[in-house]
Design a protein around this motif. Structure first.
Motif, PDB file in Angstrom:
ATOM      1  N   HIS A  97      25.296 -93.027  11.756  1.00 18.91           N
ATOM      2  CA  HIS A  97      26.549 -92.692  11.743  1.00 18.91           C
ATOM      3  C   HIS A  97      26.460 -91.689  10.533  1.00 18.91           C
ATOM      4  O   HIS A  97      27.212 -90.725  10.630  1.00 18.91           O
ATOM      5  CB  HIS A  97      27.344 -93.965  11.640  1.00 18.91           C
ATOM      6  N   LYS A  98      25.900 -91.917   9.513  1.00 19.31           N
ATOM      7  CA  LYS A  98      25.962 -91.214   8.214  1.00 19.31           C
ATOM      8  C   LYS A  98      25.287 -89.710   8.703  1.00 19.31           C
ATOM      9  O   LYS A  98      25.955 -88.607   8.075  1.00 19.31           O
ATOM     10  CB  LYS A  98      25.030 -91.895   6.999  1.00 19.31           C
ATOM     11  N   GLU A  99      24.373 -89.748   9.383  1.00 24.56           N
ATOM     12  CA  GLU A  99      23.363 -88.443   9.872  1.00 24.56           C
ATOM     13  C   GLU A  99      24.265 -87.761  10.721  1.00 24.56           C
ATOM     14  O   GLU A  99      24.473 -86.655  10.636  1.00 24.56           O
ATOM     15  CB  GLU A  99      22.193 -88.974  10.381  1.00 24.56           C
ATOM     16  N   GLN A 100      25.436 -88.462  11.672  1.00 25.71           N
ATOM     17  CA  GLN A 100      26.116 -87.611  12.498  1.00 25.71           C
ATOM     18  C   GLN A 100      27.363 -87.010  11.675  1.00 25.71           C
ATOM     19  O   GLN A 100      27.802 -86.012  12.060  1.00 25.71           O
ATOM     20  CB  GLN A 100      26.496 -88.819  13.622  1.00 25.71           C
ATOM     21  N   GLN A 101      27.680 -87.756  10.705  1.00 24.97           N
ATOM     22  CA  GLN A 101      28.987 -87.518   9.780  1.00 24.97           C
ATOM     23  C   GLN A 101      28.336 -86.163   9.054  1.00 24.97           C
ATOM     24  O   GLN A 101      29.068 -85.091   8.923  1.00 24.97           O
ATOM     25  CB  GLN A 101      29.334 -88.541   8.843  1.00 24.97           C
ATOM     26  N   LYS A 102      27.139 -86.137   8.519  1.00 21.72           N
ATOM     27  CA  LYS A 102      26.618 -85.015   7.788  1.00 21.72           C
ATOM     28  C   LYS A 102      26.428 -83.729   8.783  1.00 21.72           C
ATOM     29  O   LYS A 102      26.800 -82.609   8.524  1.00 21.72           O
ATOM     30  CB  LYS A 102      25.156 -85.279   7.216  1.00 21.72           C
ATOM     31  N   LEU A 103      25.921 -84.159  10.010  1.00 21.67           N
ATOM     32  CA  LEU A 103      25.642 -82.886  10.924  1.00 21.67           C
ATOM     33  C   LEU A 103      27.003 -82.511  11.393  1.00 21.67           C
ATOM     34  O   LEU A 103      27.134 -81.437  11.544  1.00 21.67           O
ATOM     35  CB  LEU A 103      24.814 -83.561  12.311  1.00 21.67           C
ATOM     36  N   ALA A 131      29.685 -82.229   9.980  1.00 23.33           N
ATOM     37  CA  ALA A 131      30.226 -81.511   8.763  1.00 23.33           C
ATOM     38  C   ALA A 131      29.518 -80.457   8.501  1.00 23.33           C
ATOM     39  O   ALA A 131      30.077 -79.186   8.417  1.00 23.33           O
ATOM     40  CB  ALA A 131      30.155 -82.222   7.371  1.00 23.33           C
ATOM     41  N   GLU A 132      28.085 -80.164   8.943  1.00 23.60           N
ATOM     42  CA  GLU A 132      27.480 -78.884   8.813  1.00 23.60           C
ATOM     43  C   GLU A 132      28.031 -78.062   9.947  1.00 23.60           C
ATOM     44  O   GLU A 132      28.244 -76.909   9.949  1.00 23.60           O
ATOM     45  CB  GLU A 132      26.119 -79.319   9.130  1.00 23.60           C
ATOM     46  N   ILE A 133      28.073 -78.624  11.181  1.00 26.41           N
ATOM     47  CA  ILE A 133      28.696 -77.786  12.490  1.00 26.41           C
ATOM     48  C   ILE A 133      30.062 -77.296  12.214  1.00 26.41           C
ATOM     49  O   ILE A 133      30.232 -76.242  12.335  1.00 26.41           O
ATOM     50  CB  ILE A 133      28.580 -78.781  13.769  1.00 26.41           C
ATOM     51  N   GLN A 137      32.928 -70.844   9.386  1.00 26.81           N
ATOM     52  CA  GLN A 137      32.496 -69.526   8.600  1.00 26.81           C
ATOM     53  C   GLN A 137      32.687 -68.435   9.802  1.00 26.81           C
ATOM     54  O   GLN A 137      33.062 -67.462   9.604  1.00 26.81           O
ATOM     55  CB  GLN A 137      31.105 -69.640   8.417  1.00 26.81           C
ATOM     56  N   LYS A 138      32.275 -68.882  10.995  1.00 27.91           N
ATOM     57  CA  LYS A 138      32.282 -67.950  12.201  1.00 27.91           C
ATOM     58  C   LYS A 138      33.815 -67.717  12.566  1.00 27.91           C
ATOM     59  O   LYS A 138      34.077 -66.767  12.844  1.00 27.91           O
ATOM     60  CB  LYS A 138      31.902 -68.731  13.432  1.00 27.91           C
ATOM     61  N   LEU A 139      34.650 -68.751  12.208  1.00 29.55           N
ATOM     62  CA  LEU A 139      36.012 -68.558  12.656  1.00 29.55           C
ATOM     63  C   LEU A 139      36.547 -67.461  11.489  1.00 29.55           C
ATOM     64  O   LEU A 139      37.466 -66.401  11.768  1.00 29.55           O
ATOM     65  CB  LEU A 139      36.939 -69.620  12.346  1.00 29.55           C
ATOM     66  N   ALA A 140      36.093 -67.723  10.116  1.00 24.62           N
ATOM     67  CA  ALA A 140      36.491 -66.678   9.317  1.00 24.62           C
ATOM     68  C   ALA A 140      36.200 -65.231   9.390  1.00 24.62           C
ATOM     69  O   ALA A 140      36.735 -64.308   9.184  1.00 24.62           O
ATOM     70  CB  ALA A 140      35.874 -67.056   7.830  1.00 24.62           C
ATOM     71  N   ASP A 141      34.769 -65.102  10.000  1.00 22.04           N
ATOM     72  CA  ASP A 141      34.080 -63.855  10.311  1.00 22.04           C
ATOM     73  C   ASP A 141      34.777 -63.326  11.168  1.00 22.04           C
ATOM     74  O   ASP A 141      35.321 -62.224  11.160  1.00 22.04           O
ATOM     75  CB  ASP A 141      32.819 -63.973  10.747  1.00 22.04           C
ATOM     76  N   PHE A 142      35.434 -64.061  12.387  1.00 19.09           N
ATOM     77  CA  PHE A 142      36.007 -63.701  13.828  1.00 19.09           C
ATOM     78  C   PHE A 142      37.438 -63.155  13.165  1.00 19.09           C
ATOM     79  O   PHE A 142      37.923 -62.346  13.757  1.00 19.09           O
ATOM     80  CB  PHE A 142      36.294 -64.769  14.729  1.00 19.09           C
ATOM     81  N   MET A 143      38.060 -63.665  12.298  1.00 16.88           N
ATOM     82  CA  MET A 143      39.385 -63.256  11.794  1.00 16.88           C
ATOM     83  C   MET A 143      39.268 -61.968  11.049  1.00 16.88           C
ATOM     84  O   MET A 143      40.543 -61.331  10.813  1.00 16.88           O
ATOM     85  CB  MET A 143      40.082 -64.496  10.940  1.00 16.88           C
ATOM     86  N   GLN A 144      38.416 -61.259  10.905  1.00 16.89           N
ATOM     87  CA  GLN A 144      38.331 -59.947  10.107  1.00 16.89           C
ATOM     88  C   GLN A 144      38.111 -58.883  11.249  1.00 16.89           C
ATOM     89  O   GLN A 144      37.833 -57.733  10.914  1.00 16.89           O
ATOM     90  CB  GLN A 144      36.797 -59.788   9.226  1.00 16.89           C
ATOM     91  N   THR A 145      38.026 -59.347  12.554  1.00 19.17           N
ATOM     92  CA  THR A 145      37.842 -58.362  13.787  1.00 19.17           C
ATOM     93  C   THR A 145      38.836 -57.801  14.433  1.00 19.17           C
ATOM     94  O   THR A 145      39.823 -58.655  14.380  1.00 19.17           O
ATOM     95  CB  THR A 145      36.721 -58.910  14.618  1.00 19.17           C
ATOM     96  N   ASP A 146      38.643 -56.557  14.938  1.00 26.85           N
ATOM     97  CA  ASP A 146      39.968 -56.249  15.824  1.00 26.85           C
ATOM     98  C   ASP A 146      40.151 -57.287  17.100  1.00 26.85           C
ATOM     99  O   ASP A 146      41.130 -57.493  17.516  1.00 26.85           O
ATOM    100  CB  ASP A 146      39.265 -55.013  16.477  1.00 26.85           C
ATOM    101  N   ASP A 147      39.023 -58.105  17.490  1.00 28.06           N
ATOM    102  CA  ASP A 147      39.394 -59.151  18.533  1.00 28.06           C
ATOM    103  C   ASP A 147      40.530 -60.009  17.995  1.00 28.06           C
ATOM    104  O   ASP A 147      41.266 -60.467  18.986  1.00 28.06           O
ATOM    105  CB  ASP A 147      38.178 -59.715  19.104  1.00 28.06           C
TER     106      ASP A 147
END
Length: 197
Positions: A79-85, A87-89, A95-105
């Motif tokens: 469970h701890k490993e899943q929580q860590k994973l 959180a990483e996901i 981060q991908k969402l923040a990058d996407f929010m900078q695009t024309d799309d």
């Protein structure tokens, strides 16, 4: 027969009878001792069997207890490993969402969301809110959609929200709502997901 002979004969008879009686008593005593010994052996064997069964059960219970504790520890670690994973996901998603929010799309997506909300509202008055991080996009989106936008005082990570007050209806295309739903429904159970496909 004289007195000595009689005495000897009587003595022989008494000795013979005494010997037979002693032999019988010894025989009976030996049989009794054998029975006592056999009973003692049987009783000891029963006690040993009870002790063995009790100890076997104790060992089985202890093994089951240790197995359960180990399984619980493994589940906690998993469970701890899943929580860590997880959180990483979701950090990567953020981060991908923040990058996407900078695009024309992203601007195109916002325009599409605004138009969808306007279709739902039809001719009714609708208040359209945009996230504070997108305040710099208000003029461009108002020109594209022909509708006034309000910069929300509460952040919702991107996307838009609309309120049709006459119907008491909230239209929520915010990324916050979608991320919360994804976090809530997130699962590492591939078997369940494959079965649902």
């Amino acid at each position: 027969m004289n007195g000595n002979e009689k005495l000897n004969l009587f003595q022989d008879l008494v000795f013979k009878e005494t010997e037979e009686s002693v032999a019988n008593q010894l025989n009976e005593f030996e049989v009794s001792l054998k029975k006592i010994y056999q009973d003692h052996q049987n009783e000891k064997k029963q006690k040993d069997n009870i002790i063995l069964a009790t100890e076997t059960e104790n060992v089985r219970k202890e093994r089951n207890k240790q197995h359960a504790q180990l399984q619980l520890k493994m589940q906690r670690n998993l469970h701890k490993e899943q929580q860590k994973l997880q959180a990483e996901i979701f950090d990567q998603v953020d981060q991908k969402l923040a990058d996407f929010m900078q695009t024309d799309d992203y601007i195109t997506l916002l325009e599409r969301q605004i138009n969808q909300a306007l279709k739902i509202a039809k001719d009714e008055e609708i208040l359209l809110y945009i996230d504070p991080v997108d305040a710099d996009k208000v003029n461009q989106l108002e020109q594209r959609t022909g509708h006034k936008l309000i910069v929300s005082d509460r952040p919702f990570i991107g996307g838009i929200r609309g309120v049709i007050q006459s119907r008491n209806l909230l239209i929520d295309y915010s990324f916050l709502k979608r991320l919360e739903a994804e976090r809530e429904n997130f699962s590492f159970d591939l078997v369940e997901e494959e079965a649902n496909m």
